[in-house]
Design an enzyme around this catalytic site. Structure first.
Site, PDB file in Angstrom:
ATOM      1  CG  LEU B  15      -2.217  -0.733   1.164  1.00 53.36           C
ATOM      2  CD1 LEU B  15      -3.005  -0.485   2.435  1.00 53.36           C
ATOM      3  CD2 LEU B  15      -3.038  -0.311  -0.045  1.00 53.36           C
ATOM      4  CB  ALA B  16       3.678   2.410   2.088  1.00 49.46           C
ATOM      5  N   GLY B  17       4.034   1.805  -0.937  1.00 49.88           N
ATOM      6  CA  GLY B  17       4.792   1.995  -2.169  1.00 49.88           C
ATOM      7  C   GLY B  17       3.897   2.372  -3.338  1.00 49.88           C
ATOM      8  CG  HIS B 238      -3.095  -9.833  16.009  1.00 53.41           C
ATOM      9  ND1 HIS B 238      -4.179 -10.542  16.460  1.00 53.41           N
ATOM     10  CD2 HIS B 238      -3.586  -8.805  15.276  1.00 53.41           C
ATOM     11  CE1 HIS B 238      -5.289  -9.954  16.011  1.00 53.41           C
ATOM     12  NE2 HIS B 238      -4.961  -8.902  15.292  1.00 53.41           N
ATOM     13  CB  SER B 252      -9.326  -9.919  11.414  1.00 54.72           C
ATOM     14  OG  SER B 252      -9.725  -8.593  11.632  1.00 54.72           O
ATOM     15  NE  ARG B 299      -4.556  -5.369  16.461  1.00 55.60           N
ATOM     16  CZ  ARG B 299      -4.400  -5.207  15.152  1.00 55.60           C
ATOM     17  NH1 ARG B 299      -3.209  -4.976  14.653  1.00 55.60           N
ATOM     18  NH2 ARG B 299      -5.444  -5.276  14.353  1.00 55.60           N
ATOM     19  CG  HIS B 365      -0.044  -8.561  13.536  1.00 55.98           C
ATOM     20  ND1 HIS B 365      -0.381  -9.243  12.394  1.00 55.98           N
ATOM     21  CD2 HIS B 365      -0.843  -7.464  13.571  1.00 55.98           C
ATOM     22  CE1 HIS B 365      -1.343  -8.586  11.760  1.00 55.98           C
ATOM     23  NE2 HIS B 365      -1.629  -7.495  12.439  1.00 55.98           N
ATOM     24  CD  GLU B 389       4.868  -4.035   9.567  1.00 55.56           C
ATOM     25  OE1 GLU B 389       4.086  -4.436   8.678  1.00 55.56           O
ATOM     26  OE2 GLU B 389       5.304  -4.760  10.469  1.00 55.56           O
ATOM     27  CG  LEU B 405      -5.038  -1.568   5.978  1.00 59.03           C
ATOM     28  CD1 LEU B 405      -6.446  -2.066   5.640  1.00 59.03           C
ATOM     29  CD2 LEU B 405      -4.035  -2.190   5.017  1.00 59.03           C
TER      30      LEU B 405
END
Lengths: 260, 599
Positions: B15-17, B238, B252, B299, B365, B389, B405
């Protein structure tokens, strides 16, 4: 959901060892050959964990040292699609192939419809090219803030969600009797046309997508064998997408010129 | 550069890239995008539950400030506050952008975006697409990037792995060296700036919820070339994963967000099936200890409680497992909101969570730590940026669910204009083939050649397993200084044994062995950063918990840990945290947040 097929309860009697036959190929120019491996049985093994064990100590069943088998893996949760191979004659993800549910010896082969790079690795880049051919995207004005998208009915969202789960694994193409080399774009790309044509913004550029599946390798090559829907690990209604897009292309073929 | 145009190299296609690539391409600039797997298969697909943004469509009085407060409070005040605030402010527009890109987010009856609850908040703030939100968001960006690729704006280098940065004599980043994973060819790629977006280092712990590409290797290469690594000791475990032979599969947090309850039988060896154990004989330990948040505590807290219950022998059947129960939720709701994750459980365990409580245990996690960056995602190396991340900003000592995200996309969207601004003003030096590229190419080739020639008796996969086991046993949920010291000694031993590994593949075409050996070398360096960071931090904060130092110590440790590579492992120093917006207060999830704010 078709994923239930993978969680078949028909567990085999646990054996003391796991026998795995792997179809090997050193590089695209060499012939393929089979090698047999055996590893100790443990509960909850999947094909990937067996391959990892063989990789760490690559010795055949006969005790002959060999090169480690090469395969692809990433998420190991059946959501990235990369670890697809033919297992006991069926294309599926090796991460979700549980040893307890497989007949032995377990036969691992690369997918046949794509060029074989080495061992179990194939080149599926053609599938991504097909996504370009059908403009599988929304024509976005830009990433700047333009507020929310169009309101949508939850039922339409549910159908689009089903198509949007396609991980481009290639199981549908491996199973399709019509798909081979460059003669047919195949169900995966057609389902993506459906995904975007159903979206209110996507529908604005639907003609370009339809033209993408009206070329020589287009939707009319479908022979209606319906193997794709059985092969899809994500339970995507591929035959429905083909039906809907067939209708759309016919209408577009007949009346599309009126718009021009 | 062949032309005068700006070229940005992006390493990593999650997502970041992809977010950064898109934003650079739409400004008309060239992008070279490197990924070890086709970008559509990146680890972001594994994110399940959703993406946070305070859109406040549920009449709950939510606000971006409230989201910001939950984020820094959940992170135990270790995050620099200005970027966390900026992310929360951008979050609603990020969700709307994905909505415009066609992500099939779940809807309300009016056709608006639906939101669910996640841990560490009292608000419905998490937009979701079934229970495979990461997959849907990644695909949306993958599609947009493919559109730019078709138009010739983005060049993808898939199945290429970054090996190192190319730095000039002034330690300015001028591009990178990447390896073709089929041919093992090394090649220099000049760029005006490089954005790292390579995700987390889960494989340092052997088995984790991370994908197999999440080695942290590329980031470790940057660290060894002078990039600062911050807060490495903050590793999120997690609370709910499904233990497996090959990996720990995530269950999740949305399972609890939709009403899932964690419990164990009051009698651990209760022989009855879980459904026939009456309510009075079940111990809902999270609900009992944390009445305000119940199963939706952050968490780190849920993980420690589950871990504690199990090591006291109170897990189900006395084993390392507790029940995560969704059987009381109507089947229609489960299928619509959690279908994808319940399928994963059934697929890999064989039981149907609609009818049988799931058996879960904590698993490594997420890394809150990562490359040090300033508020514009710039590392300390000029021309090198980081997002997602692999950078340390935003999450402090613990990340809230569904904030990853949004932080990935935020990081990409900040890094992109920062890289362009830098690139527009930087003095260019030589062309491809010039001295600095040749030097680095030669260095990397020599490392590969030496590894290939080595014929020692050590097995690299065994070394990886040993490292993973030591790290998981000693540097995760509960940490003791003597164990951390022993772990560091073990890592030094593994580094020594690494010199005697052999590449067990005589066929180098498309081999997995050489890349793995390079990863292992880098992972060992990162493991030391994590371990020594933990050893030096004598307090408990967020995910970092030492029974010998059970309290948060703001006086000594309200500080960011900085690790710098010295040639012989990490040198640790500290810098202050920017808490200028919300004064630190004690974290107490047994009370609603308003009460803690008053206290």
């Amino acid at each position: 959901m078709s994923t239930q097929a993978h969680a078949s309860k028909a567990k085999r009697v646990p054996s003391k060892s796991v026998e795995i036959h792997i179809k090997r190929r050193a590089n695209p120019d060499s012939p393929s050959y089979w090698e047999q491996f055996e590893i100790p049985y443990r509960p909850n093994l999947n094909v990937i964990s067996c391959l990892m064990e063989i990789q760490a100590n690559p010795v055949t069943k006969e005790g002959k040292p060999t090169t480690p088998p090469v395969w692809q893996m990433n998420c190991l949760e059946q959501v990235c699609g990369i670890c697809t191979m033919v297992i006991n004659g069926r294309a599926r993800q090796s991460c979700s192939a549980l040893i307890d549910n497989l007949d032995q010896p377990i036969k691992l082969e690369p997918m046949q419809k794509f060029s074989n790079i080495r061992d179990l690795v194939v080149d599926r880049s053609r599938m991504f090219d097909h996504l370009k051919q059908v403009n599988a995207w929304i024509e976005l004005d830009g990433t700047h803030d333009l507020g929310p998208g169009p309101r949508m009915d939850q039922d339409d969202v549910q159908e689009r969600y089903a198509y949007s789960r396609c991980m481009t694994c290639g199981c549908c193409l491996e199973a399709c009797p019509q798909y081979d080399e460059d003669n047919y774009i195949g169900p995966q790309a057609i389902a993506q046309v459906r995904l975007f044509n159903m979206h209110p913004t996507g529908a604005m550029s639907r003609d370009a997508r339809l033209e993408g599946i009206m070329q020589e390798d287009g939707i009319t090559n479908c022979g209606n064998a319906q193997n794709c829907i059985k092969a899809c690990p994500m339970g995507i209604p591929l035959t429905r997408a083909i039906y809907e897009e067939n209708r759309e292309t016919v209408v577009h073929g007949l009346f599309g010129w009126l718009k021009k | 550069m062949a032309s005068n145009g700006i070229k940005i190299a992006i390493v990593g296609g999650g997502l970041a890239g992809l977010a950064a690539a898109m934003r650079i391409a739409e400004k008309g600039h060239a992008v070279d995008l490197f990924s070890v797997v086709p970008v559509k298969r990146s680890h972001s697909v594994c994110a399940q539950g959703g993406i946070n943004g305070a859109v406040n469509t549920k009449g709950e009085g939510d606000s971006t400030w409230e989201h910001f407060d939950d984020t820094v409070y959940g992170g135990d005040f270790l995050a620099n506050q200005p970027p966390a605030k900026a992310m929360c402010e951008m979050a609603p527009s990020i969700i709307y952008l994905f909505d415009r890109m066609g992500v099939p987010f779940s809807r309300t009856p009016e056709g608006l975006l639906d939101f669910r609850r996640f841990g560490g908040t009292k608000h419905h703030r998490t937009a979701f697409a079934g229970a495979s939100t990461g997959q849907q968001l990644l695909y949306a960006l993958d599609e947009q990037v493919r559109r730019f690729e078709s138009a010739g704006k983005i060049r993808k280098f898939e199945h290429w792995e970054m090996m190192s940065l190319v730095l000039d004599d002034a330690q300015v980043c001028r591009g990178l060296i990447a390896m073709n994973l089929q041919t093992l060819e090394l090649k220099a790629f000049p760029a005006d700036a490089v954005i790292m977006a390579t995700g987390g280092p889960g494989l340092v712990f052997g088995k984790s919820t991370n994908s197999m590409v999440c080695t942290g290797s590329a980031v470790a290469a940057c660290y060894q070339q002078g990039a600062k690594y911050a807060n490495g000791e903050f590793i999120q475990v997690h609370p709910t994963s499904i233990p497996g032979e090959d990996k720990l599969r995530l269950m999740s947090e949305s399972a609890r967000g939709e009403g899932g309850r964690v419990w164990v039988p009051r009698n651990p060896s209760d022989p009855r099936s879980p459904s026939s154990i009456p309510e009075t004989e079940r111990w809902y330990f999270l609900e009992e200890k944390y009445p305000a948040y119940g199963n939706l505590v952050p968490r780190d807290i849920a993980t420690r409680e589950i871990f504690q219950v199990c090591i006291e022998g109170k897990g189900v059947g006395g084993e390392n497992q507790v029940f995560l129960d969704v059987t009381h939720i109507p089947a229609e709701t489960l299928d619509r909101k959690l279908g994808a994750i319940l399928e994963i459980y059934e697929m890999f365990v064989g039981d149907d969570p609609h009818h049988v409580p799931m058996r879960i245990f904590p698993g490594v996690h997420y890394s809150m730590g990562g490359l040090w960056v300033d508020y514009d995602q710039r590392t300390n190396i000029p021309g090198l940026l980081a997002a997602g991340e692999c950078d340390y900003s935003i999450h402090g000592a613990n990340r809230l669910g569904a904030n990853s995200l949004v932080s990935c996309v935020y990081g990409g969207f900040i890094a992109a204009p920062a890289a362009l601004e830098y690139a527009a003003n930087v003095d260019r030096n030589g062309d491809e083939g010039s001295r600095i590229y040749d030097q680095e190419l030669k260095k990397q080739q020599e490392i590969n050649d030496a590894l290939i020639k080595q014929s020692g008796k050590e097995n690299q996969y065994t070394l990886h397993q040993e490292m993973g086991k030591w790290m998981t046993d000693n540097v995760t949920v509960v940490r003791y200084n003597h164990k951390l010291k022993e772990t560091d000694n073990k890592l030094l031993e593994l580094q020594d044994r690494y010199k005697r590994i052999s590449i067990n593949d005589s066929n180098l075409w498309a081999t997995m062995a050489l890349p793995h050996a390079r990863h292992l070398d880098n992972m060992l360096e990162l493991a030391r950063v994590v371990t020594l960071g933990a050893l030096n931090r004598n307090e408990s904060r967020g995910a970092h918990y030492k029974p010998d130092f059970p309290d948060r110590d703001d006086e000594n440790f309200l500080k960011t840990t900085i690790a710098e590579y010295s040639g012989e492992g990490p040198t640790i120093s500290y810098e202050p945290v920017d808490v200028s917006l919300i004064p630190p207060r004690k974290r107490d999830y047994s009370k609603a947040k308003k009460e803690t704010a008053k206290a």
